[in-house]
Write a protein that holds these residues in place. Structure first.
Motif, PDB file in Angstrom:
ATOM      1  N   THR A  19      39.424  31.455   0.379  1.00 58.81           N
ATOM      2  CA  THR A  19      39.923  31.944   1.662  1.00 58.81           C
ATOM      3  C   THR A  19      39.157  33.213   2.037  1.00 58.81           C
ATOM      4  O   THR A  19      38.882  34.061   1.182  1.00 58.81           O
ATOM      5  N   LYS A  20      38.801  33.321   3.320  1.00 59.93           N
ATOM      6  CA  LYS A  20      38.133  34.515   3.825  1.00 59.93           C
ATOM      7  C   LYS A  20      38.706  34.867   5.191  1.00 59.93           C
ATOM      8  O   LYS A  20      38.740  34.023   6.097  1.00 59.93           O
ATOM      9  N   ARG A  21      39.160  36.104   5.342  1.00 67.21           N
ATOM     10  CA  ARG A  21      39.717  36.574   6.610  1.00 67.21           C
ATOM     11  C   ARG A  21      38.841  37.686   7.192  1.00 67.21           C
ATOM     12  O   ARG A  21      38.271  38.489   6.464  1.00 67.21           O
ATOM     13  N   LEU A  25      41.693  36.736  11.766  1.00 68.09           N
ATOM     14  CA  LEU A  25      41.044  35.432  11.821  1.00 68.09           C
ATOM     15  C   LEU A  25      40.749  34.918  10.424  1.00 68.09           C
ATOM     16  O   LEU A  25      40.182  35.637   9.594  1.00 68.09           O
ATOM     17  N   ARG A  26      41.127  33.672  10.163  1.00 70.57           N
ATOM     18  CA  ARG A  26      40.788  33.038   8.893  1.00 70.57           C
ATOM     19  C   ARG A  26      39.494  32.251   9.065  1.00 70.57           C
ATOM     20  O   ARG A  26      39.490  31.161   9.629  1.00 70.57           O
ATOM     21  N   ALA A  27      38.394  32.819   8.589  1.00 69.98           N
ATOM     22  CA  ALA A  27      37.111  32.117   8.671  1.00 69.98           C
ATOM     23  C   ALA A  27      37.085  30.920   7.719  1.00 69.98           C
ATOM     24  O   ALA A  27      36.457  29.900   8.009  1.00 69.98           O
ATOM     25  N   LEU A  28      37.746  31.059   6.573  1.00 63.14           N
ATOM     26  CA  LEU A  28      37.926  29.961   5.624  1.00 63.14           C
ATOM     27  C   LEU A  28      39.378  29.963   5.179  1.00 63.14           C
ATOM     28  O   LEU A  28      39.935  31.020   4.855  1.00 63.14           O
ATOM     29  N   ASP A  29      39.968  28.787   5.150  1.00 58.93           N
ATOM     30  CA  ASP A  29      41.394  28.683   4.883  1.00 58.93           C
ATOM     31  C   ASP A  29      41.655  27.749   3.704  1.00 58.93           C
ATOM     32  O   ASP A  29      41.754  26.534   3.859  1.00 58.93           O
ATOM     33  N   THR A  62      28.709  37.225   0.724  1.00 54.15           N
ATOM     34  CA  THR A  62      30.033  37.478   1.283  1.00 54.15           C
ATOM     35  C   THR A  62      31.059  37.321   0.176  1.00 54.15           C
ATOM     36  O   THR A  62      30.975  36.389  -0.632  1.00 54.15           O
ATOM     37  N   LYS A  63      32.016  38.228   0.139  1.00 59.29           N
ATOM     38  CA  LYS A  63      33.053  38.185  -0.888  1.00 59.29           C
ATOM     39  C   LYS A  63      34.296  37.505  -0.331  1.00 59.29           C
ATOM     40  O   LYS A  63      34.812  37.887   0.728  1.00 59.29           O
ATOM     41  N   ALA A  64      34.796  36.503  -1.042  1.00 59.43           N
ATOM     42  CA  ALA A  64      36.013  35.817  -0.621  1.00 59.43           C
ATOM     43  C   ALA A  64      37.225  36.700  -0.875  1.00 59.43           C
ATOM     44  O   ALA A  64      37.245  37.516  -1.802  1.00 59.43           O
ATOM     45  N   ASP A  65      38.248  36.547  -0.045  1.00 58.82           N
ATOM     46  CA  ASP A  65      39.493  37.279  -0.260  1.00 58.82           C
ATOM     47  C   ASP A  65      40.279  36.686  -1.426  1.00 58.82           C
ATOM     48  O   ASP A  65      41.005  37.402  -2.119  1.00 58.82           O
ATOM     49  N   SER A  66      40.144  35.386  -1.616  1.00 58.11           N
ATOM     50  CA  SER A  66      40.786  34.728  -2.753  1.00 58.11           C
ATOM     51  C   SER A  66      40.032  33.453  -3.066  1.00 58.11           C
ATOM     52  O   SER A  66      39.249  32.953  -2.263  1.00 58.11           O
ATOM     53  N   GLY A  67      40.271  32.905  -4.263  1.00 53.56           N
ATOM     54  CA  GLY A  67      39.579  31.698  -4.693  1.00 53.56           C
ATOM     55  C   GLY A  67      38.421  32.010  -5.627  1.00 53.56           C
ATOM     56  O   GLY A  67      38.057  33.177  -5.832  1.00 53.56           O
ATOM     57  N   LEU A 215      32.563  18.037   6.469  1.00 54.29           N
ATOM     58  CA  LEU A 215      32.734  18.418   7.868  1.00 54.29           C
ATOM     59  C   LEU A 215      33.827  19.478   7.969  1.00 54.29           C
ATOM     60  O   LEU A 215      34.959  19.264   7.510  1.00 54.29           O
ATOM     61  N   LEU A 216      33.476  20.632   8.551  1.00 53.21           N
ATOM     62  CA  LEU A 216      34.413  21.740   8.668  1.00 53.21           C
ATOM     63  C   LEU A 216      34.837  21.957  10.107  1.00 53.21           C
ATOM     64  O   LEU A 216      34.067  21.730  11.051  1.00 53.21           O
ATOM     65  N   ARG A 217      36.075  22.434  10.242  1.00 56.52           N
ATOM     66  CA  ARG A 217      36.604  22.808  11.560  1.00 56.52           C
ATOM     67  C   ARG A 217      37.608  23.934  11.366  1.00 56.52           C
ATOM     68  O   ARG A 217      38.542  23.791  10.561  1.00 56.52           O
ATOM     69  N   ASP A 218      37.402  25.032  12.070  1.00 57.13           N
ATOM     70  CA  ASP A 218      38.339  26.161  12.027  1.00 57.13           C
ATOM     71  C   ASP A 218      38.646  26.602  10.598  1.00 57.13           C
ATOM     72  O   ASP A 218      39.799  26.876  10.245  1.00 57.13           O
ATOM     73  N   GLY A 219      37.613  26.660   9.769  1.00 57.06           N
ATOM     74  CA  GLY A 219      37.774  27.169   8.420  1.00 57.06           C
ATOM     75  C   GLY A 219      38.363  26.198   7.421  1.00 57.06           C
ATOM     76  O   GLY A 219      38.625  26.570   6.271  1.00 57.06           O
ATOM     77  N   ARG A 220      38.563  24.972   7.813  1.00 57.48           N
ATOM     78  CA  ARG A 220      39.108  23.955   6.919  1.00 57.48           C
ATOM     79  C   ARG A 220      38.160  22.764   6.827  1.00 57.48           C
ATOM     80  O   ARG A 220      37.400  22.492   7.772  1.00 57.48           O
ATOM     81  N   ILE A 221      38.218  22.038   5.729  1.00 57.49           N
ATOM     82  CA  ILE A 221      37.428  20.816   5.583  1.00 57.49           C
ATOM     83  C   ILE A 221      38.207  19.651   6.173  1.00 57.49           C
ATOM     84  O   ILE A 221      39.329  19.358   5.754  1.00 57.49           O
ATOM     85  N   VAL A 222      37.608  19.003   7.163  1.00 59.85           N
ATOM     86  CA  VAL A 222      38.228  17.851   7.817  1.00 59.85           C
ATOM     87  C   VAL A 222      38.071  16.598   6.973  1.00 59.85           C
ATOM     88  O   VAL A 222      39.017  15.821   6.782  1.00 59.85           O
ATOM     89  N   GLN A 223      36.856  16.394   6.455  1.00 63.09           N
ATOM     90  CA  GLN A 223      36.569  15.183   5.685  1.00 63.09           C
ATOM     91  C   GLN A 223      35.313  15.403   4.861  1.00 63.09           C
ATOM     92  O   GLN A 223      34.385  16.094   5.285  1.00 63.09           O
TER      93      GLN A 223
END
Length: 376
Positions: A19-21, A25-29, A62-67, A215-223
């Motif tokens: 996760t990265k904020r 904004l959550r760039a990665l969720d 870039t440093k992740a906030d968690s994970g 495939l990513l969308r809004d910081g999440r993996i769609v598929q």
């Protein structure tokens, strides 16, 4: 062409609940992705989807906030970039303008204090792999854009990394050169056995080059899947819309029959999808065009309309058929198909086999989608 024995094999990459904020904004969720050793994985998505952020977290920029980030079973979460041992190719090449091609490629080895004889051997080997050995004495300003990018690749592989990260490395090149380098990159991957992680927003590039695509969308993996899987069997409407052109109809399935929500037309579907709201995804190459009084083949779906646009694309023609309700159906026909030569204004029938269309039952995706229309 020189093809040395691959000096290393790829390493697996495991991203666990990253996760990265940035402020609110959550760039990665909460992203989890496992990349196999030696795989060519492409991170695909629109601007702001999180793909470059994910690549930079793997690289350590870039440093992740968690994970956590693991490469080859080693936890790299707190390891600085220069100690991760990963190769990196940037969009803008990042060559040193005051150094020759040879010196640019040798730079990572000098930093690692590689002995001179070994350094010369490795640099020559890397330049031979990208077929630029004859230009080793030139300065970057004396090279074309494609040659500069190949120097950047040579510099990234010269120290024998197990993982090569690429951040839209072909985006600045013209179409023809980009296609040529796509072939070169695939060859490099095959010959070196390195794990490639490739970022792009170009769907055709992803389809042409990848073993698998995330495939990513809004910081999440769609598929995540092979190019065939994402194109032929998208998991939700966003994937169908983003990857390639699609004809999309929204409506309801009941008793194995799809009712189009806009026109009320009943369309046959393959299998026995569960009753409820649904969407049909139909790729343009699956659509046939008939001219009345041609008979629709038994079992096919058919919609009548008028040709709006006819676009010549070399080996194929793109036919846009306007329906009575104002929507359109897109067909892609071989250029030698006589039905692909009908002029705008001609009445035609667009038809397809039920098994050539995909029924999706993703309520949230269907609710968020615009009115049924092809998206390219």
């Amino acid at each position: 062409m020189t093809s040395p024995t691959p000096p290393s094999t790829g390493a697996s990459v495991r991203l666990n609940r990253v996760t990265k904020r940035y402020g609110g904004l959550r760039a990665l969720d909460d992203v989890t992705l496992h990349i196999e050793a030696g795989e060519f994985m492409t991170l695909l998505g629109a601007s702001g989807s999180g793909k470059s952020t994910l690549l930079n977290i793997i690289a350590g920029f870039t440093k992740a906030d968690s994970g956590t980030v693991e490469v080859g079973g080693r936890d790299l979460t707190g390891v600085p970039p220069h100690k991760r041992g990963l190769g990196m190719v940037f969009q803008q090449y990042a060559l040193f303008p005051h150094m020759t091609v040879f010196e640019n490629v040798a730079f990572p080895l000098r930093r690692r204090r590689v002995p001179k004889d070994e350094l010369v051997k490795r640099v020559r080997e890397a330049l031979d792999i990208v077929e630029l050995g004859h230009l080793r004495s030139r300065m970057p300003a004396q090279l074309s854009g494609g040659q500069q990018q190949r120097v950047a690749f040579a510099r990234a592989i010269v120290f024998h990394p197990q993982v090569l990260l690429m951040d839209e490395p072909l985006a600045a090149l013209d179409k023809r050169l980009r296609e040529q380098l796509q072939i070169e990159i695939k060859r490099l991957h095959r010959e070196l056995g390195i794990t490639f992680v490739f970022v792009t927003h170009d769907q055709q590039e992803a389809l042409a080059m990848s073993d698998r695509i995330a495939l990513l969308r809004d910081g999440r993996i769609v598929q995540v899947g092979t190019p065939d899987e994402l194109y032929e069997r998208p998991a939700e409407l966003y994937a169908a819309e983003f990857l390639g052109e699609s004809n999309i109809f929204r409506g309801t399935v009941r008793g194995g029959v799809f009712t189009d929500g806009a026109s009320g037309a009943g369309l046959k579907v393959a299998g026995a999808p569960a009753d409820g709201p649904a969407a049909i995804v139909l790729r343009p190459e699956k659509v046939r065009i008939l001219l009345p009084p041609d008979e629709v083949p038994p079992g096919h779906n058919a919609l009548s309309g008028v040709v709006r646009e006819l676009i010549y694309l070399g080996g194929e023609r793109r036919v846009e058929v306007g329906l009575a309700d104002g929507r359109r159906v897109i067909a892609r026909l071989r250029s030698d198909d006589p039905h692909g030569h009908v002029p705008p204004g001609t009445s035609v029938i667009a038809c397809w086999r039920p098994e050539d269309a995909l029924v999706l039952r993703n309520g949230s995706a269907a609710a968020a989608a615009p009115d049924p229309q092809p998206v390219g």
